[in-house]
Design a protein around this motif. Structure first.
Motif, mmCIF file in Angstrom:
data_model
loop_
_atom_site.group_PDB
_atom_site.id
_atom_site.type_symbol
_atom_site.label_atom_id
_atom_site.label_comp_id
_atom_site.label_asym_id
_atom_site.label_seq_id
_atom_site.Cartn_x
_atom_site.Cartn_y
_atom_site.Cartn_z
ATOM 1 N N GLN A 129 8.298 -1.086 -6.962
ATOM 2 C CA GLN A 129 7.868 -0.175 -5.903
ATOM 3 C C GLN A 129 7.001 -0.917 -4.888
ATOM 4 O O GLN A 129 7.210 -0.808 -3.677
ATOM 5 C CB GLN A 129 7.090 0.993 -6.521
ATOM 6 C CG GLN A 129 6.490 1.949 -5.522
ATOM 7 C CD GLN A 129 5.601 2.965 -6.214
ATOM 8 O OE1 GLN A 129 5.017 2.709 -7.270
ATOM 9 N NE2 GLN A 129 5.480 4.138 -5.614
ATOM 10 N N ARG A 131 6.852 -4.187 -4.298
ATOM 11 C CA ARG A 131 7.640 -5.205 -3.588
ATOM 12 C C ARG A 131 8.485 -4.573 -2.476
ATOM 13 O O ARG A 131 8.561 -5.101 -1.362
ATOM 14 C CB ARG A 131 8.552 -5.936 -4.568
ATOM 15 C CG ARG A 131 7.815 -6.911 -5.474
ATOM 16 C CD ARG A 131 8.718 -7.590 -6.481
ATOM 17 N NE ARG A 131 9.822 -8.313 -5.837
ATOM 18 C CZ ARG A 131 10.926 -8.679 -6.469
ATOM 19 N NH1 ARG A 131 11.089 -8.393 -7.760
ATOM 20 N NH2 ARG A 131 11.859 -9.341 -5.849
ATOM 21 N N VAL A 132 9.115 -3.442 -2.784
ATOM 22 C CA VAL A 132 9.958 -2.778 -1.782
ATOM 23 C C VAL A 132 9.096 -2.237 -0.648
ATOM 24 O O VAL A 132 9.401 -2.433 0.536
ATOM 25 C CB VAL A 132 10.797 -1.659 -2.409
ATOM 26 C CG1 VAL A 132 11.494 -0.828 -1.341
ATOM 27 C CG2 VAL A 132 11.816 -2.250 -3.395
ATOM 28 N N ARG A 133 8.011 -1.579 -0.984
ATOM 29 C CA ARG A 133 7.137 -1.001 0.055
ATOM 30 C C ARG A 133 6.571 -2.079 0.982
ATOM 31 O O ARG A 133 6.322 -1.818 2.148
ATOM 32 C CB ARG A 133 6.001 -0.214 -0.585
ATOM 33 C CG ARG A 133 6.477 1.126 -1.118
ATOM 34 C CD ARG A 133 5.318 1.911 -1.640
ATOM 35 N NE ARG A 133 5.733 3.250 -2.002
ATOM 36 C CZ ARG A 133 4.918 4.164 -2.488
ATOM 37 N NH1 ARG A 133 3.637 3.881 -2.676
ATOM 38 N NH2 ARG A 133 5.359 5.346 -2.787
ATOM 39 N N HIS A 135 8.152 -4.369 2.243
ATOM 40 C CA HIS A 135 9.162 -4.675 3.242
ATOM 41 C C HIS A 135 9.497 -3.497 4.145
ATOM 42 O O HIS A 135 10.350 -3.630 5.027
ATOM 43 C CB HIS A 135 10.443 -5.167 2.546
ATOM 44 C CG HIS A 135 10.269 -6.513 1.936
ATOM 45 N ND1 HIS A 135 10.447 -7.684 2.637
ATOM 46 C CD2 HIS A 135 9.930 -6.874 0.679
ATOM 47 C CE1 HIS A 135 10.224 -8.708 1.855
ATOM 48 N NE2 HIS A 135 9.894 -8.242 0.642
#
Length: 136
Positions: A129, A131-133, A135
């Motif tokens: 979560q 890592r995605v946020r 980006h």
């Protein structure tokens, strides 16, 4: 238009296809190697490599056409439901023109779209979560 693209040739009426629906932004046609009766492809008219990277208005047009054609297939075939998917990258296909598969589903079809499943642990989910946020 990409002269080497079979889907661009369909858009340009240089290659035969059983077109179900078309408008100024998209074309929907029967897959010539269908998984089931009614298996269709929806493509943008402009040559694009990936549904996930096209501009928002083209993406919207593609999925509006998916909705329109699925409604017509529903009326014509009375399926139990639909599988709608897009794949991208060299590991999953041979056509580099963005497209969405629209696959009517029937209780007795042999279509399998199963994915191996695993349990998502809370700490792993939190790491992903974050890592995605980062980006977004």
């Amino acid at each position: 238009m990409n002269d080497d693209c079979e889907f661009c040739r369909i858009v340009a009426d240089e290659r035969a296809a059983h077109v179900l629906y078309e408008n100024d932004r998209t074309v929907a046609f029967l897959d010539e190697n269908p998984a089931v009766t009614g298996h269709s492809l929806v493509i943008p008219r402009a040559h694009e490599d990936d549904v996930l990277t096209i501009d928002e208005s083209t993406s919207t047009a593609v999925f509006e056409t998916v909705r329109t054609v699925s409604s017509a297939l529903e009326g014509a075939l009375d399926p139990s439901g639909f599988s709608v998917f897009h794949t991208t990258g060299p590991l999953v296909g041979t056509v580099d023109h963005a497209h969405v598969h629209l696959v009517p589903r029937f209780a007795d079809d042999d279509v399998t779209l199963s994915l191996p499943r695993d349990r998502l642990e809370a700490d792993e989910a939190t790491r992903l979560q974050n890592r995605v946020r980062a980006h977004l």
